[in-house]
Design an enzyme around this catalytic site. Structure first.
Site, mmCIF file in Angstrom:
data_model
loop_
_atom_site.group_PDB
_atom_site.id
_atom_site.type_symbol
_atom_site.label_atom_id
_atom_site.label_comp_id
_atom_site.label_asym_id
_atom_site.label_seq_id
_atom_site.Cartn_x
_atom_site.Cartn_y
_atom_site.Cartn_z
ATOM 1 N N ASN A 159 1.081 -3.228 -7.167
ATOM 2 C CA ASN A 159 0.163 -4.255 -7.489
ATOM 3 C C ASN A 159 -0.685 -5.044 -6.358
ATOM 4 O O ASN A 159 -1.795 -4.472 -6.091
ATOM 5 C CB ASN A 159 1.013 -5.503 -8.341
ATOM 6 N N ASP A 160 0.050 -5.704 -5.242
ATOM 7 C CA ASP A 160 -0.784 -6.412 -4.330
ATOM 8 C C ASP A 160 -1.289 -5.206 -3.413
ATOM 9 O O ASP A 160 -2.379 -5.419 -2.817
ATOM 10 C CB ASP A 160 0.511 -7.189 -3.647
ATOM 11 N N THR A 161 -0.542 -3.954 -3.406
ATOM 12 C CA THR A 161 -1.203 -2.916 -2.368
ATOM 13 C C THR A 161 -2.448 -2.352 -2.741
ATOM 14 O O THR A 161 -2.968 -1.577 -1.892
ATOM 15 C CB THR A 161 -0.051 -1.941 -2.051
#
Lengths: 101, 472
Positions: free
Chosen positions: B399-401
């Protein structure tokens, strides 16, 4: 402890810090976790300290200095044995792959 | 023969540690490096035991029991842990190491106070002992409580009597002043222990404050930064061991401890650079997790058949794994999917974000387990240059990456390098829900028209995707 001994210990301390800074230069991200884990196992060297404190103990009374030293011995050994074993497992998975190919 | 001759064994052990640490940094020599480290440790323990002269067999029994118990527990834990739980395990072992140093210091100081031996110490001796004991206790207890909290943050929460409690992340700006205040108090107490060497209350106060400091230190730091924190705590546990070396006047502890401390600091810096962050920012500017944005937007999910049709006949696919792949253990299904694509002449690569999962190298380990060839794992910077020509980007539990919000200047993710999944023709995301990642930021990528969401457990979705591909 006399002054000479203390200066000797401090010399070793400072030189080893410089050595540690120089040892690690470029590490590929793959190895970050194994390196951390391996270094962590080495910091379990405090097991030697625990052993030295226990060298004259014949019993472990509750809440005594001996009990602290014994707990330290157990925890440090977990750190050492577990640390090296887990690092080995990680490295086998990374390296085993490469060898197989 | 003078038993001091055994000290040469410590010298050899130190050399083994130096070589081991050096070799651990290079892919080909890393397993040898680990072995050297283990041999050095075994040698150091043997030398220490050999130097004792055993008056009582009870001593031997106590030492044997301690070593045996620790080795058994450590080995069982290391062998049984799942690959997904590896980062937590490293954090836990690290906490044990810190605790051991702190307990050695406590044992020594209480022995000196209980027996009254402290009054026999010379001026210099007393000061060296009490400063080393105080610093060892400070660093050791901070390492223990900090590592335990870091471990719980990596897990995401703790289960107490069947109820799941999420590990909190909390830290207003003023908490930094509290931390500074506690540190100053500890230094004050350290001075008091030297002024009144026979009073053990000051030592107990140092222990209590240090334990609190460790918790306050890790509390404001978001889960995404935990690898950096664990690495820093690892460095601290080395320093604690070195201080312990001053207490008992032992060179091998000082060498191994300070070397690990320094090397750990360098590694922490390398890891920060991989995330494009400054260590100071990570530690003292609270990041992520504290105020989660409420997700209000919706996105219609796709089903595996649709995705299989889209993937039919493409020429380039990049798979971007994240923690979700680790949790659902679907690396084998991911590999099967890649095999099918490759059989159809598609080029498949894996884009590995330096902090994908919960630790650097986490994804490499998992994919290696599924026998994915090493050269197909491409690091972030190299994969980004080819994302534009990629037909399908398959994001498995990340997600964040891959969050484009990182390119903006605002929010907790600002400035973090990401894999440019949004540059691919079609983005397929396998994820349980639209919920936010560790950094607590909503991901615009989910809502783009070219994005197909496969909602569900990674393993189940990948299995269905693979069977849909086979049916085509």
């Amino acid at each position: 402890m006399d002054l000479i001994t203390l200066i000797g210990l401090i010399t070793v301390f400072i030189l080893a810090i410089f050595l540690g800074f120089e040892l690690i230069t470029k590490v590929p991200p793959t190895l970050h976790t194994p390196l951390m884990s391996g270094a962590n196992a080495i910091s379990g060297i405090t097991v030697v300290g625990a052993l030295i404190l226990l060298k004259d103990s014949t019993a472990i009374p509750f809440m005594s200095p001996e009990m602290f030293a014994f707990s330290a011995l157990v925890l440090a050994t977990i750190n050492v044995v577990g640390g090296f074993a887990v690092t080995n497992r990680m490295l086998n998975m990374i390296a085993g792959k490469r060898g197989g190919k | 023969m003078d038993p001091a001759i055994w000290d040469i064994g410590y010298l050899i052990a130190s050399i083994l540690f130096i070589l081991g640490l050096k070799k651990l940094g290079h892919p080909r020599t890393a397993p040898t490096g680990n072995l050297y480290g283990a041999m050095g440790m075994l040698l150091a323990v043997i030398v220490t035991i050999a130097q004792m002269d055993f008056g009582a067999t009870d001593t031997l029994l106590i030492i044997g029991a301690g070593l045996g118990l620790g080795a058994l527990i450590g080995y069982v834990m290391a062998v049984r842990v799942q690959m997904t739980g590896m980062p937590e395990m490293v954090a836990l072992f690290n906490g044990f190491g810190g605790a051991a140093s702190a307990l050695v210091a406590a044992s020594e100081v209480f022995k000196l106070i209980d027996s009254g031996e402290w009054s026999d110490l010379g001026w210099l001796e007393l000061r060296v002992a009490w400063i080393a004991i105080g610093l060892s206790a400070l660093v050791g207890w901070v390492t223990l409580t900090g590592s335990l909290l870091a471990m719980m943050k990596l897990k995401g929460g703790v289960e107490i009597f069947g109820t799941w409690y999420r590990t909190p992340t909390w830290g207003p700006e003023w908490l930094n002043y509290i931390k500074a205040l506690i540190l100053i108090s500890i230094i004050g107490l350290l001075y008091m222990t030297i002024e009144q060497p026979g009073n053990q209350d000051y030592v107990i106060a140092i222990i209590a404050l240090s334990s609190i400091l460790g918790i306050l230190f890790v509390l404001p730091i978001g889960g995404a930064d935990m690898p950096v924190v664990v690495s820093l705590l690892n460095s601290l546990s080395g320093i604690a061991a070195a201080f312990t070396g001053f207490i008992i006047g032992n060179n091998v502890l000082i060498i191994a401890g300070s070397m690990v401390g320094a090397a750990g600091l360098i590694l922490t810096n390398i890891m920060c650079k991989a995330m494009n962050r400054e260590l100071i920012d990570v530690l003292f500017k609270s990041f992520g997790g504290s105020d989660k944005e409420q997700v209000t937007r919706t996105k219609v999910g796709s089903d595996p058949e649709e995705v299989a049709m889209v993937c039919d006949g493409i020429s380039k696919c990049v798979i971007i794994p994240g923690y979700g792949m680790a949790v659902s253990q679907c690396q084998h299904q991911v590999r099967e999917f890649a095999d099918i694509l490759e059989a159809n002449g598609c080029e498949v690569k894996y884009g590995i974000h330096p902090v994908a999962g919960r630790m650097p190298g986490h994804m490499n380990v998992l994919l290696a387990e599924a026998s994915v060839p090493y050269e197909k794992l491409i690091e972030m910077d190299d994969i980004n240059s080819e994302m534009g020509e990629c037909d399908v980007a398959l994001v498995v539990g990340a997600n964040d990456t891959v969050n484009p919000a990182a390119r903006s200047d605002e929010g907790p993710l600002a400035g973090m390098p990401i894999i440019d999944a949004d540059k691919a023709g079609v983005v397929v995301i396998v994820k349980r829900s639209l919920s936010v990642g560790y950094a607590g930021v909503d991901n615009d990528l989910f809502y783009e028209d070219k994005t197909m969401m496969l909602f569900g457990d990674g393993k189940q979705m990948m299995t269905e995707l693979v069977s849909s591909m086979k049916e085509l």
